[in-house]
Scaffold this motif. Structure first.
Motif, PDB file in Angstrom:
ATOM      1  N   LYS A   1       0.936  -1.171   0.081  1.00  0.00           N
ATOM      2  CA  LYS A   1       0.040  -0.023  -0.025  1.00  0.00           C
ATOM      3  C   LYS A   1       0.833   1.296   0.031  1.00  0.00           C
ATOM      4  O   LYS A   1       0.615   2.350  -0.581  1.00  0.00           O
ATOM      5  N   MET A   2       2.170   1.069   0.714  1.00  0.00           N
ATOM      6  CA  MET A   2       2.799   2.333   0.568  1.00  0.00           C
ATOM      7  C   MET A   2       3.407   2.660  -0.798  1.00  0.00           C
ATOM      8  O   MET A   2       3.492   3.793  -1.166  1.00  0.00           O
ATOM      9  N   LEU A   3       3.886   1.930  -1.439  1.00  0.00           N
ATOM     10  CA  LEU A   3       4.389   1.900  -2.766  1.00  0.00           C
ATOM     11  C   LEU A   3       3.233   2.046  -3.698  1.00  0.00           C
ATOM     12  O   LEU A   3       3.532   2.970  -4.604  1.00  0.00           O
ATOM     13  N   LEU A   4       1.983   1.636  -3.545  1.00  0.00           N
ATOM     14  CA  LEU A   4       0.996   2.047  -4.425  1.00  0.00           C
ATOM     15  C   LEU A   4       0.499   3.225  -4.391  1.00  0.00           C
ATOM     16  O   LEU A   4      -0.048   4.173  -5.156  1.00  0.00           O
ATOM     17  N   SER A   5       0.854   3.939  -3.086  1.00  0.00           N
ATOM     18  CA  SER A   5       0.405   5.555  -2.800  1.00  0.00           C
ATOM     19  C   SER A   5       1.106   6.316  -3.544  1.00  0.00           C
ATOM     20  O   SER A   5       0.691   7.320  -3.802  1.00  0.00           O
ATOM     21  N   ASP A   6       2.241   6.045  -4.230  1.00  0.00           N
ATOM     22  CA  ASP A   6       3.099   6.748  -4.752  1.00  0.00           C
ATOM     23  C   ASP A   6       2.898   6.831  -6.520  1.00  0.00           C
ATOM     24  O   ASP A   6       3.417   7.672  -7.057  1.00  0.00           O
ATOM     25  N   LEU A   7       1.657   5.974  -6.714  1.00  0.00           N
ATOM     26  CA  LEU A   7       1.673   5.892  -7.991  1.00  0.00           C
ATOM     27  C   LEU A   7       0.315   6.876  -8.303  1.00  0.00           C
ATOM     28  O   LEU A   7      -0.422   7.588  -7.539  1.00  0.00           O
ATOM     29  N   SER A   8       0.431   7.310  -9.952  1.00  0.00           N
ATOM     30  CA  SER A   8      -0.248   8.359 -10.027  1.00  0.00           C
ATOM     31  C   SER A   8      -1.962   7.604 -10.315  1.00  0.00           C
ATOM     32  O   SER A   8      -2.032   6.398 -10.328  1.00  0.00           O
ATOM     33  N   PRO A   9      -3.032   8.500 -10.314  1.00  0.00           N
ATOM     34  CA  PRO A   9      -4.373   7.980 -10.453  1.00  0.00           C
ATOM     35  C   PRO A   9      -4.631   7.268 -11.634  1.00  0.00           C
ATOM     36  O   PRO A   9      -5.225   6.200 -11.659  1.00  0.00           O
ATOM     37  N   GLU A  10      -4.109   7.671 -12.649  1.00  0.00           N
ATOM     38  CA  GLU A  10      -3.968   6.957 -14.148  1.00  0.00           C
ATOM     39  C   GLU A  10      -3.476   5.606 -13.958  1.00  0.00           C
ATOM     40  O   GLU A  10      -4.007   4.647 -14.329  1.00  0.00           O
ATOM     41  N   THR A  11      -2.272   5.435 -13.451  1.00  0.00           N
ATOM     42  CA  THR A  11      -1.463   4.152 -13.281  1.00  0.00           C
ATOM     43  C   THR A  11      -2.423   3.351 -12.325  1.00  0.00           C
ATOM     44  O   THR A  11      -2.478   1.954 -12.771  1.00  0.00           O
ATOM     45  N   LEU A  12      -2.918   3.634 -11.475  1.00  0.00           N
ATOM     46  CA  LEU A  12      -3.906   2.737 -10.455  1.00  0.00           C
ATOM     47  C   LEU A  12      -5.025   2.351 -10.931  1.00  0.00           C
ATOM     48  O   LEU A  12      -5.568   1.256 -10.777  1.00  0.00           O
ATOM     49  N   ASP A  13      -5.577   3.350 -11.888  1.00  0.00           N
ATOM     50  CA  ASP A  13      -6.883   2.913 -12.610  1.00  0.00           C
ATOM     51  C   ASP A  13      -6.555   1.708 -13.649  1.00  0.00           C
ATOM     52  O   ASP A  13      -7.313   0.643 -14.036  1.00  0.00           O
ATOM     53  N   VAL A  14      -5.297   1.873 -14.187  1.00  0.00           N
ATOM     54  CA  VAL A  14      -4.865   0.601 -15.205  1.00  0.00           C
ATOM     55  C   VAL A  14      -4.723  -0.521 -14.246  1.00  0.00           C
ATOM     56  O   VAL A  14      -4.986  -1.734 -14.645  1.00  0.00           O
ATOM     57  N   LEU A  15      -4.016  -0.441 -13.012  1.00  0.00           N
ATOM     58  CA  LEU A  15      -3.724  -1.688 -12.309  1.00  0.00           C
ATOM     59  C   LEU A  15      -5.126  -2.246 -11.692  1.00  0.00           C
ATOM     60  O   LEU A  15      -5.261  -3.186 -11.379  1.00  0.00           O
ATOM     61  N   TYR A  16      -5.714  -1.359 -11.312  1.00  0.00           N
ATOM     62  CA  TYR A  16      -7.109  -1.667 -10.532  1.00  0.00           C
ATOM     63  C   TYR A  16      -8.286  -0.954 -11.213  1.00  0.00           C
ATOM     64  O   TYR A  16      -8.824   0.134 -10.626  1.00  0.00           O
ATOM     65  N   PRO A  17      -8.921  -1.443 -12.258  1.00  0.00           N
ATOM     66  CA  PRO A  17      -9.856  -0.864 -12.722  1.00  0.00           C
ATOM     67  C   PRO A  17     -11.238  -0.661 -11.982  1.00  0.00           C
ATOM     68  O   PRO A  17     -11.407  -1.391 -11.129  1.00  0.00           O
ATOM     69  N   PRO A  18     -11.993   0.380 -12.120  1.00  0.00           N
ATOM     70  CA  PRO A  18     -12.985   0.689 -11.331  1.00  0.00           C
ATOM     71  C   PRO A  18     -13.976  -0.574 -11.085  1.00  0.00           C
ATOM     72  O   PRO A  18     -14.308  -1.231 -12.248  1.00  0.00           O
ATOM     73  N   ASN A  19     -14.477  -0.842 -10.122  1.00  0.00           N
ATOM     74  CA  ASN A  19     -15.556  -1.833  -9.939  1.00  0.00           C
ATOM     75  C   ASN A  19     -14.899  -3.183  -9.954  1.00  0.00           C
ATOM     76  O   ASN A  19     -15.549  -4.173  -9.843  1.00  0.00           O
ATOM     77  N   SER A  20     -13.497  -3.373 -10.063  1.00  0.00           N
ATOM     78  CA  SER A  20     -12.797  -4.545 -10.023  1.00  0.00           C
ATOM     79  C   SER A  20     -12.660  -5.332  -8.689  1.00  0.00           C
ATOM     80  O   SER A  20     -12.357  -4.555  -7.815  1.00  0.00           O
ATOM     81  N   PRO A  21     -13.187  -6.707  -8.480  1.00  0.00           N
ATOM     82  CA  PRO A  21     -12.985  -7.286  -7.319  1.00  0.00           C
ATOM     83  C   PRO A  21     -11.412  -7.646  -7.068  1.00  0.00           C
ATOM     84  O   PRO A  21     -10.712  -7.556  -7.955  1.00  0.00           O
ATOM     85  N   LEU A  22     -11.080  -7.491  -5.869  1.00  0.00           N
ATOM     86  CA  LEU A  22      -9.570  -7.844  -5.332  1.00  0.00           C
ATOM     87  C   LEU A  22      -9.697  -9.306  -4.689  1.00  0.00           C
ATOM     88  O   LEU A  22     -10.272  -9.698  -3.943  1.00  0.00           O
ATOM     89  N   ALA A  23      -8.340  -9.684  -4.978  1.00  0.00           N
ATOM     90  CA  ALA A  23      -8.210 -11.205  -4.444  1.00  0.00           C
ATOM     91  C   ALA A  23      -7.921 -10.961  -2.793  1.00  0.00           C
ATOM     92  O   ALA A  23      -7.269  -9.817  -2.555  1.00  0.00           O
ATOM     93  N   THR A  24      -8.248 -11.649  -1.854  1.00  0.00           N
ATOM     94  CA  THR A  24      -8.070 -11.652  -0.331  1.00  0.00           C
ATOM     95  C   THR A  24      -7.174 -12.764  -0.072  1.00  0.00           C
ATOM     96  O   THR A  24      -7.390 -13.691  -0.442  1.00  0.00           O
ATOM     97  N   MET A  25      -6.610 -12.366   0.992  1.00  0.00           N
ATOM     98  CA  MET A  25      -5.710 -13.250   1.811  1.00  0.00           C
ATOM     99  C   MET A  25      -6.292 -13.676   3.253  1.00  0.00           C
ATOM    100  O   MET A  25      -6.143 -14.597   3.801  1.00  0.00           O
ATOM    101  N   THR A  26      -6.964 -12.823   3.785  1.00  0.00           N
ATOM    102  CA  THR A  26      -7.519 -12.853   5.161  1.00  0.00           C
ATOM    103  C   THR A  26      -8.919 -12.452   4.897  1.00  0.00           C
ATOM    104  O   THR A  26      -9.387 -11.569   4.260  1.00  0.00           O
TER     105      THR A  26
END
Length: 257
Positions: A142-167
């Motif tokens: 999360k620390m590293l992701l916080s330094d990315l631009s909003p555009e890059t985050l949208d590419v990595l995590y498209p809106p409304n996309s589910p995320l895998a969980t570990m716990t």
């Protein structure tokens, strides 16, 4: 230890003034360091002759840093080993708190751990050097992701996309992740609250290189049974300091206030 050389110290004092101001006059140097004018003049002439400073075209009494410093900095940057430096600093931090310390880098939506120093207390964790974990489930991620631009985050995590969980505490929503990252960006810290391992909490801070780019993140992990307000305060201070020292070893310097 031998004695220091006063003339060399004065030359370095002059060069370090440029960490705050890109352009300085001989008068500025004289005023700030309180050195004799003749000494300042001789040192400036020497630094210009050795290409550590250059005179500003059209302003012969004003100076800026020269190409020789750039050349030295480039050699330094080429020979810094992030993993080696990460382990060295992580070892110091772990020694100060006797908790497990990690350093990781970002690759796509995953983090890869490049250093891990164990606590003397047995702690079950899913991390290991060389292992990949989903970035959104970890403090370092999360620390590293916080330094990315909003555009890059949208590419990595498209809106409304589910995320895998570990716990059961892992974030499963891209929208909630992006909202959380705004807080991380503002505070300069990220927390893993049993999101990658059920019984582990951690706090993470970013590591920057000589260009100011966040290239890694450092975290301190503790069992939930030892996580409380006092631990949070102490470990936050230690991880900020450790990440800062690692950044400094990579050539990063804080922006002038």
């Amino acid at each position: 230890m031998g004695r220091t050389v006063p003339a060399a110290n004065r030359a370095f004092d002059i060069l370090e003034l440029f960490l705050q101001d890109p352009l300085l006059s001989a008068s500025d140097v004289f005023t700030r360091l309180g050195l004799p004018r003749t000494t300042v003049h001789e040192l400036l002439v020497t630094l210009v002759d050795r290409r550590y400073l250059v005179q500003v075209p059209g302003q012969p009494m004003r100076y800026r840093l020269g190409v020789r410093l750039f050349q030295l900095g480039s050699v330094f940057a080429e020979h810094v080993d992030l993993a080696r430096e990460a382990h060295r600093v992580a070892n110091d931090v772990a020694g100060a708190c006797d908790e497990t310390v990690h350093v990781a880098v970002l690759e796509g939506r995953d983090v890869i751990y490049i250093a891990r120093v164990e606590s003397t207390h047995p702690v079950r964790m899913v991390s290991a050097v060389g292992r990949r974990l989903p970035a959104h489930c970890t403090g370092v991620g999360k620390m590293l992701l916080s330094d990315l631009s909003p555009e890059t985050l949208d590419v990595l995590y498209p809106p409304n996309s589910p995320l895998a969980t570990m716990t059961r505490n892992s974030n499963s929503s891209a929208a909630r992740l992006k909202s959380a990252l705004r807080g991380v960006r503002q505070e300069g810290l990220a927390f893993d609250e049993s999101e990658s391992s059920e019984d582990v909490h951690c706090v993470a801070a970013g590591v920057r290189d000589h260009t100011g780019t966040m290239v890694a993140a450092m975290s301190i992990s503790v069992p939930t049974t030892r996580w409380n307000a006092e631990a949070r305060t102490n470990l936050t201070r230690l991880v900020r300091d450790g990440a800062g020292r690692l950044s400094e070893s990579l050539g990063y310097r804080l922006p002038a206030p």
